[in-house]
Design an enzyme around this catalytic site. Sequence first.
Site, PDB file in Angstrom:
ATOM      1  CG  HIS A  53      -2.068  -1.004   1.043  1.00 35.60           C
ATOM      2  ND1 HIS A  53      -3.215  -0.761   0.333  1.00 35.60           N
ATOM      3  CD2 HIS A  53      -2.172  -2.278   1.499  1.00 35.60           C
ATOM      4  CE1 HIS A  53      -3.994  -1.835   0.366  1.00 35.60           C
ATOM      5  NE2 HIS A  53      -3.375  -2.767   1.067  1.00 35.60           N
ATOM      6  CB  THR A  54       4.366   1.933  -0.313  1.00 38.55           C
ATOM      7  OG1 THR A  54       4.743   0.732  -1.012  1.00 38.55           O
ATOM      8  CG2 THR A  54       4.476   1.685   1.186  1.00 38.55           C
ATOM      9  CG  ASP A  55       1.082   0.633  -5.362  1.00 40.61           C
ATOM     10  OD1 ASP A  55       0.444   0.804  -4.302  1.00 40.61           O
ATOM     11  OD2 ASP A  55       0.642  -0.036  -6.329  1.00 40.61           O
TER      12      ASP A  55
ATOM     13  CB  SER B 145       0.108  -9.156  -9.930  1.00 39.02           C
ATOM     14  OG  SER B 145       0.455  -8.359  -8.836  1.00 39.02           O
ATOM     15  CB  SER B 146      -4.371 -13.025 -11.596  1.00 39.55           C
ATOM     16  OG  SER B 146      -5.409 -12.354 -10.899  1.00 39.55           O
ATOM     17  CB  SER B 147      -5.962  -8.055 -12.801  1.00 38.41           C
ATOM     18  OG  SER B 147      -5.310  -7.330 -11.782  1.00 38.41           O
TER      19      SER B 147
ATOM     20  CG  ASP C 133      -0.351  -5.396  -8.581  1.00 34.72           C
ATOM     21  OD1 ASP C 133       0.519  -5.421  -7.692  1.00 34.72           O
ATOM     22  OD2 ASP C 133      -1.563  -5.525  -8.345  1.00 34.72           O
TER      23      ASP C 133
ATOM     24  CD  GLU D 201      -6.315  -3.605 -12.353  1.00 35.76           C
ATOM     25  OE1 GLU D 201      -6.703  -4.108 -11.289  1.00 35.76           O
ATOM     26  OE2 GLU D 201      -5.372  -4.068 -13.014  1.00 35.76           O
TER      27      GLU D 201
ATOM     28  N   GLY E 229      -3.587 -12.074  -4.634  1.00 37.29           N
ATOM     29  CA  GLY E 229      -2.585 -11.071  -4.309  1.00 37.29           C
ATOM     30  C   GLY E 229      -1.289 -11.243  -5.067  1.00 37.29           C
TER      31      GLY E 229
END
Length: 376
Positions: free
Chosen positions: A36-38, A131-133, A177, A165, A129
Amino acid sequence: MDQRTTTLITAFVKAYGTKPSKGVRAPGRVNLIGEHTDYNDGFCLPMAIARDVRVVLRPRRDRTVHVLSLEQPGQLIGFELGKRIPKATAPAQRWSDYVRGCAQTLVEAGVPLVGVDLAMSGDVPLGSGLSSSAALEVATIHALLAASGGKLASADIATRAQRAENRYVGSNCGILDQLSSACGIAGKAMLMDCRSLALTPVKLPAGVSVVIADTGKRRGLVDSAYNQRRAQCEAGAKALGVSHLRDATLPGLWQAAQAGRLDAESVRRCEHVVAENGRTQAAFAALRAGDAVAFGQLMDQSHADLRDKFAVSCRELDDMVAIARGLTGCLGSRMTGAGFGGCTVSLVLDQHVARFVPALTRAYRKLHDLPVAVYV
């Protein structure tokens, strides 16, 4: 050629009556630390994994894109390349919006495209979690470019995938991701600066392995919670007079709280981000120094903050982490990904991996009747 690719080619021939002319792939990723830093312009430390999305293709002579996914049997999706590519209308076809969105972002960027027949398949677990998408998006862009003979820098592919996305699919994710999938280097972690998009590869210390454990818990209504936390981070940055929390300090946060500019919950959320940025840079330094023990301690600290301050863990993740830490050879363990389910990542001494994996699986299954899977 392995069995997955052979199966994909066979499906392509069955659907389109001819063999594909090209193939591309994009990997999933595990984030070792920096969660949750990106979207706060901070630092992350991801690593590409062997699991991926593969696409085989053949260019067409028109402007039609056909898409077949082996994970969506019985569906052959088609759309036209134009200024506005329509979203899927049927709920069962919403997965194709990731493909449509990637085409849309390339069209908006003025990238010349041609029609193409696509067949794709992925073995990155959905909602885990890992990163499939993002792997789907990056593989799709590679495929569209391969069909038309176009080229984009890896970082540009990542930003186009993120835009798809964010603006087309509607998920307000950061760049972690997509940049991991587009730029990952096999066998190496990367310090990712999410402001400059600079990447610095680093090897893992000798004698340790990364072990990923899928809890089997799939993320449910995550988008609202994710967006709430992102809004709290943005509020924190605004209260401090900075553009992103990357530029914040803990004393500054506490002063804002004392002045009544931030509520207690928002302070806790922001404290995690500020501390996590520091931990991620310290973790990179530990890897460079070959200090696996220090790296593992930072992983433990990260999970504690994600659980207690950012509140994105869950019982399944906490149990998997606690079990891992109690097993011989584990140097550190934490949840990975956005949270609320999915996977944990542990750093384990090589000589203990063979016993660690079955012990972790057995102990977790005693607590949860879920389809656990472990990857090394």
